[in-house]
Design a protein around this motif. Structure first.
Motif, PDB file in Angstrom:
ATOM      1  N   ARG A  84      42.973 -87.100   2.190  1.00 27.73           N
ATOM      2  CA  ARG A  84      42.247 -86.896   3.312  1.00 27.73           C
ATOM      3  C   ARG A  84      43.054 -86.309   4.447  1.00 27.73           C
ATOM      4  O   ARG A  84      42.594 -85.610   5.324  1.00 27.73           O
ATOM      5  N   VAL A  85      44.440 -86.561   4.548  1.00 31.98           N
ATOM      6  CA  VAL A  85      45.111 -86.165   5.607  1.00 31.98           C
ATOM      7  C   VAL A  85      46.524 -85.507   5.029  1.00 31.98           C
ATOM      8  O   VAL A  85      47.075 -86.280   4.225  1.00 31.98           O
ATOM      9  N   ALA A  86      46.828 -84.596   5.692  1.00 32.31           N
ATOM     10  CA  ALA A  86      47.854 -83.632   5.148  1.00 32.31           C
ATOM     11  C   ALA A  86      49.420 -84.293   5.897  1.00 32.31           C
ATOM     12  O   ALA A  86      49.246 -84.595   6.932  1.00 32.31           O
ATOM     13  N   PRO A  87      50.265 -84.500   5.132  1.00 33.46           N
ATOM     14  CA  PRO A  87      51.433 -84.894   5.715  1.00 33.46           C
ATOM     15  C   PRO A  87      52.068 -84.078   6.856  1.00 33.46           C
ATOM     16  O   PRO A  87      52.543 -84.615   7.810  1.00 33.46           O
ATOM     17  N   SER A  88      51.492 -82.676   6.906  1.00 31.76           N
ATOM     18  CA  SER A  88      51.973 -81.684   8.241  1.00 31.76           C
ATOM     19  C   SER A  88      51.067 -82.010   9.382  1.00 31.76           C
ATOM     20  O   SER A  88      51.727 -82.017  10.526  1.00 31.76           O
ATOM     21  N   ASP A  89      49.976 -82.713   9.165  1.00 26.88           N
ATOM     22  CA  ASP A  89      49.103 -83.298  10.236  1.00 26.88           C
ATOM     23  C   ASP A  89      49.749 -84.428  10.909  1.00 26.88           C
ATOM     24  O   ASP A  89      49.659 -84.449  12.139  1.00 26.88           O
ATOM     25  N   LEU A  90      50.353 -85.114  10.117  1.00 26.78           N
ATOM     26  CA  LEU A  90      50.941 -86.419  10.816  1.00 26.78           C
ATOM     27  C   LEU A  90      52.189 -86.050  11.252  1.00 26.78           C
ATOM     28  O   LEU A  90      52.483 -86.612  12.199  1.00 26.78           O
ATOM     29  N   VAL A  91      52.744 -85.039  10.853  1.00 29.03           N
ATOM     30  CA  VAL A  91      54.173 -84.651  11.392  1.00 29.03           C
ATOM     31  C   VAL A  91      53.887 -84.023  12.785  1.00 29.03           C
ATOM     32  O   VAL A  91      54.593 -84.373  13.826  1.00 29.03           O
ATOM     33  N   GLN A  92      52.886 -83.052  12.723  1.00 29.00           N
ATOM     34  CA  GLN A  92      52.353 -82.829  14.294  1.00 29.00           C
ATOM     35  C   GLN A  92      52.015 -83.674  15.320  1.00 29.00           C
ATOM     36  O   GLN A  92      52.377 -83.893  16.340  1.00 29.00           O
ATOM     37  N   GLU A  93      51.126 -84.716  14.804  1.00 29.24           N
ATOM     38  CA  GLU A  93      50.774 -85.767  15.706  1.00 29.24           C
ATOM     39  C   GLU A  93      52.050 -86.292  16.245  1.00 29.24           C
ATOM     40  O   GLU A  93      52.128 -87.016  17.358  1.00 29.24           O
ATOM     41  N   THR A  94      52.886 -86.801  15.159  1.00 32.80           N
ATOM     42  CA  THR A  94      54.032 -87.520  15.505  1.00 32.80           C
ATOM     43  C   THR A  94      55.046 -86.751  16.525  1.00 32.80           C
ATOM     44  O   THR A  94      55.376 -87.441  17.561  1.00 32.80           O
ATOM     45  N   LEU A  95      55.296 -85.476  16.384  1.00 31.31           N
ATOM     46  CA  LEU A  95      55.960 -84.850  17.200  1.00 31.31           C
ATOM     47  C   LEU A  95      55.387 -84.715  18.717  1.00 31.31           C
ATOM     48  O   LEU A  95      55.902 -84.691  19.664  1.00 31.31           O
ATOM     49  N   ALA A  96      53.989 -84.546  18.665  1.00 33.98           N
ATOM     50  CA  ALA A  96      53.066 -84.419  20.188  1.00 33.98           C
ATOM     51  C   ALA A  96      53.508 -85.903  20.641  1.00 33.98           C
ATOM     52  O   ALA A  96      53.608 -85.666  21.883  1.00 33.98           O
ATOM     53  N   GLU A  97      53.313 -86.958  20.026  1.00 36.15           N
ATOM     54  CA  GLU A  97      53.312 -88.353  20.764  1.00 36.15           C
ATOM     55  C   GLU A  97      55.057 -88.294  21.083  1.00 36.15           C
ATOM     56  O   GLU A  97      55.160 -88.719  22.234  1.00 36.15           O
ATOM     57  N   ALA A  98      55.851 -88.062  20.224  1.00 34.56           N
ATOM     58  CA  ALA A  98      57.240 -88.039  20.645  1.00 34.56           C
ATOM     59  C   ALA A  98      57.694 -87.151  22.116  1.00 34.56           C
ATOM     60  O   ALA A  98      58.456 -87.497  22.746  1.00 34.56           O
ATOM     61  N   SER A  99      56.884 -85.915  21.953  1.00 32.30           N
ATOM     62  CA  SER A  99      57.422 -85.061  23.394  1.00 32.30           C
ATOM     63  C   SER A  99      56.781 -85.780  24.535  1.00 32.30           C
ATOM     64  O   SER A  99      57.308 -85.393  25.459  1.00 32.30           O
ATOM     65  N   GLN A 100      55.671 -86.684  24.390  1.00 36.36           N
ATOM     66  CA  GLN A 100      55.188 -87.358  25.517  1.00 36.36           C
ATOM     67  C   GLN A 100      55.978 -88.495  25.848  1.00 36.36           C
ATOM     68  O   GLN A 100      56.170 -88.739  27.168  1.00 36.36           O
ATOM     69  N   LYS A 101      56.905 -89.133  24.920  1.00 38.00           N
ATOM     70  CA  LYS A 101      57.645 -90.272  25.414  1.00 38.00           C
ATOM     71  C   LYS A 101      59.192 -89.879  25.245  1.00 38.00           C
ATOM     72  O   LYS A 101      59.963 -90.876  25.699  1.00 38.00           O
ATOM     73  N   ILE A 102      59.689 -88.836  25.073  1.00 32.78           N
ATOM     74  CA  ILE A 102      61.124 -88.466  24.786  1.00 32.78           C
ATOM     75  C   ILE A 102      61.694 -88.450  25.992  1.00 32.78           C
ATOM     76  O   ILE A 102      62.958 -88.614  26.067  1.00 32.78           O
ATOM     77  N   VAL A 103      61.229 -88.205  27.045  1.00 35.94           N
ATOM     78  CA  VAL A 103      62.125 -88.415  28.650  1.00 35.94           C
ATOM     79  C   VAL A 103      62.347 -89.789  28.928  1.00 35.94           C
ATOM     80  O   VAL A 103      63.631 -89.998  29.147  1.00 35.94           O
TER      81      VAL A 103
END
Length: 156
Positions: A84-103
């Motif tokens: 149902r969910v591709a690993p690359s989709d989870l990677v993308q969501e993880t990186l998007a969340e990390a970019s918001q929290k990284i500062v």
């Protein structure tokens, strides 16, 4: 028992890693499609720049770890969920969340960078699994269909 000594590698990797060029905060090295393993100093420099909101440094940090994160997610993702969910989709969501929290992370640094990123990915996997295991859309309720067709279904 004989002791093996490490062989000295004389490849283009050595030239990139020991070359005279200085890496700036917004740059990272790529060679042949694989990212070069960053050393601790590079990550620290990029985190210092990211703490100030440098977008290029943030992007470089996340891109450095994309492939490693993808492998981690692919290994830990349930096979039934991977349909149902591709690993690359989870990677993308993880990186998007990390970019918001990284500062905030770069200012506090509660743990090393990759374990922090891996923690976000793990939380994303758990949330995704919980969502897809909900009663009405449970992956456990799915059945395999026998899609074999009889000879009578063939048009002559």
């Amino acid at each position: 028992m004989t002791e093996r000594t490490p062989e000295k590698k004389s490849s283009s990797w050595a030239k990139v890693l020991s070359g005279p060029a200085r890496r700036s905060a917004g740059q990272y090295w790529r060679l042949g499609g694989d990212s070069v393993n960053p050393n601790r100093t590079d990550i620290d420099e990029l985190l210092s720049s990211a703490a100030g909101g440098d977008g290029a440094a943030i992007e470089a940090l996340l891109q450095m770890h994309r492939e490693r994160l993808h492998r981690m997610i692919r290994i830990h993702l349930d096979d039934r969920l991977a349909v149902r969910v591709a690993p690359s989709d989870l990677v993308q969501e993880t990186l998007a969340e990390a970019s918001q929290k990284i500062v905030k992370y770069a200012q506090e640094r509660p743990l090393p960078f990759y374990p922090w990123l891996r923690q976000i990915a793990w939380q994303r996997i758990v949330k995704t699994k919980e969502f897809h295991m909900a009663q009405k859309r449970s992956i456990y309720k799915e059945e395999r269909w026998d899609l074999s067709l009889s000879d009578g279904s063939v048009v002559e």
